[in-house]
Scaffold this motif. Sequence first.
Motif, short mmCIF file in Angstrom:
data_model
loop_
_atom_site.label_atom_id
_atom_site.label_comp_id
_atom_site.label_asym_id
_atom_site.label_seq_id
_atom_site.Cartn_x
_atom_site.Cartn_y
_atom_site.Cartn_z
N HIS A 56 -24.27 -23.42 5.66
CA HIS A 56 -23.84 -23.98 4.48
C HIS A 56 -22.74 -24.87 4.60
O HIS A 56 -21.53 -24.66 5.07
CB HIS A 56 -23.17 -22.82 3.40
CG HIS A 56 -22.53 -23.28 2.17
ND1 HIS A 56 -21.48 -22.94 1.75
CD2 HIS A 56 -23.22 -24.06 1.27
CE1 HIS A 56 -21.28 -23.67 0.34
NE2 HIS A 56 -22.26 -24.30 0.31
N VAL A 57 -22.91 -26.41 4.21
CA VAL A 57 -22.03 -27.37 4.08
C VAL A 57 -21.87 -27.92 2.85
O VAL A 57 -22.89 -28.81 2.80
CB VAL A 57 -22.23 -28.42 5.26
CG1 VAL A 57 -21.18 -29.54 5.45
CG2 VAL A 57 -22.15 -27.62 6.77
N PRO A 58 -20.87 -27.76 2.06
CA PRO A 58 -21.10 -28.58 0.68
C PRO A 58 -20.81 -29.98 0.72
O PRO A 58 -20.28 -30.53 1.70
CB PRO A 58 -19.87 -28.01 -0.04
CG PRO A 58 -19.48 -26.50 0.91
CD PRO A 58 -19.85 -26.80 2.21
N ARG A 59 -21.88 -30.57 0.03
CA ARG A 59 -21.71 -32.00 0.04
C ARG A 59 -20.58 -32.65 0.17
O ARG A 59 -20.46 -33.62 0.78
CB ARG A 59 -22.52 -32.68 -1.04
CG ARG A 59 -22.64 -34.07 -1.17
CD ARG A 59 -23.62 -34.80 0.00
NE ARG A 59 -23.42 -36.13 0.11
CZ ARG A 59 -22.55 -36.78 0.77
NH1 ARG A 59 -21.80 -36.11 1.54
NH2 ARG A 59 -22.55 -38.13 0.61
N GLY A 60 -19.63 -32.19 -0.60
CA GLY A 60 -18.18 -32.84 -0.48
C GLY A 60 -17.53 -32.70 0.76
O GLY A 60 -16.38 -33.59 0.98
N PHE A 61 -17.85 -31.87 1.64
CA PHE A 61 -17.12 -31.70 2.91
C PHE A 61 -18.07 -32.28 4.14
O PHE A 61 -17.55 -32.01 5.24
CB PHE A 61 -16.75 -30.22 3.16
CG PHE A 61 -15.72 -29.68 2.29
CD1 PHE A 61 -14.58 -29.89 2.42
CD2 PHE A 61 -16.05 -28.98 0.90
CE1 PHE A 61 -13.37 -29.52 1.69
CE2 PHE A 61 -15.15 -28.41 0.13
CZ PHE A 61 -13.81 -28.82 0.40
N LEU A 62 -19.12 -32.75 3.86
CA LEU A 62 -19.92 -33.06 4.79
C LEU A 62 -19.53 -33.94 5.92
O LEU A 62 -19.70 -33.52 7.04
CB LEU A 62 -21.51 -33.83 4.29
CG LEU A 62 -22.45 -33.92 5.36
CD1 LEU A 62 -23.16 -32.93 5.82
CD2 LEU A 62 -23.36 -35.02 4.50
N GLU A 63 -18.91 -35.12 5.46
CA GLU A 63 -18.51 -35.93 6.62
C GLU A 63 -17.34 -35.34 7.43
O GLU A 63 -17.48 -35.61 8.58
CB GLU A 63 -17.83 -37.29 5.79
CG GLU A 63 -18.81 -38.24 5.05
CD GLU A 63 -19.29 -37.64 3.73
OE1 GLU A 63 -19.71 -38.26 3.12
OE2 GLU A 63 -18.93 -36.48 3.25
N SER A 70 -12.61 -34.03 13.52
CA SER A 70 -12.25 -33.51 12.53
C SER A 70 -11.65 -31.87 12.79
O SER A 70 -12.57 -31.08 13.43
CB SER A 70 -13.07 -33.38 11.23
OG SER A 70 -12.63 -32.79 10.19
N ALA A 71 -10.57 -31.43 12.05
CA ALA A 71 -10.23 -29.93 12.15
C ALA A 71 -11.30 -29.14 11.55
O ALA A 71 -11.38 -27.86 11.81
CB ALA A 71 -8.77 -29.97 11.82
#
Length: 129
Positions: A56-63, A70-71
């Motif tokens: 699960h990787v919500p679209r808003g956190f994908l990048e 990234s941390a």
Amino acid sequence: MMTKTAKDLVAEANKTVETLSAEEAAKLVGDPNVVLVDVREGEELQKTGTVQGAVHVPRGFLEFQADPTSASHKPELGGGKRLVLYCGSGNRSALAAKTLKEMGIENVAHVAGGFAALRQAGAPIQDGE
């Protein structure tokens, strides 16, 4: 003034990323060389569940979660495996797959029809978070 609509952006994304049918994607569940990535919001997963073994990787956190510097990086998104993204209907996953390609991740695809199509195609479903 708006020059592109969300529909325009999704259409552009679909021209640049590989699109799998739900049947094709369902056959990839459990493949050790493939990571299914659910880009829906947590509330959606709680209501409907998710494909068995999906990350699960919500679209808003994908990048941020795809970026190894990234941390917030999720190691499941690295390592050279094929990433197959899905959302509720196939629109957000198309945009997300395009973004990953722009970040330099080449082996990425998304699922036409999203989670509903995967469920209908017989993908194994597990309870949400």
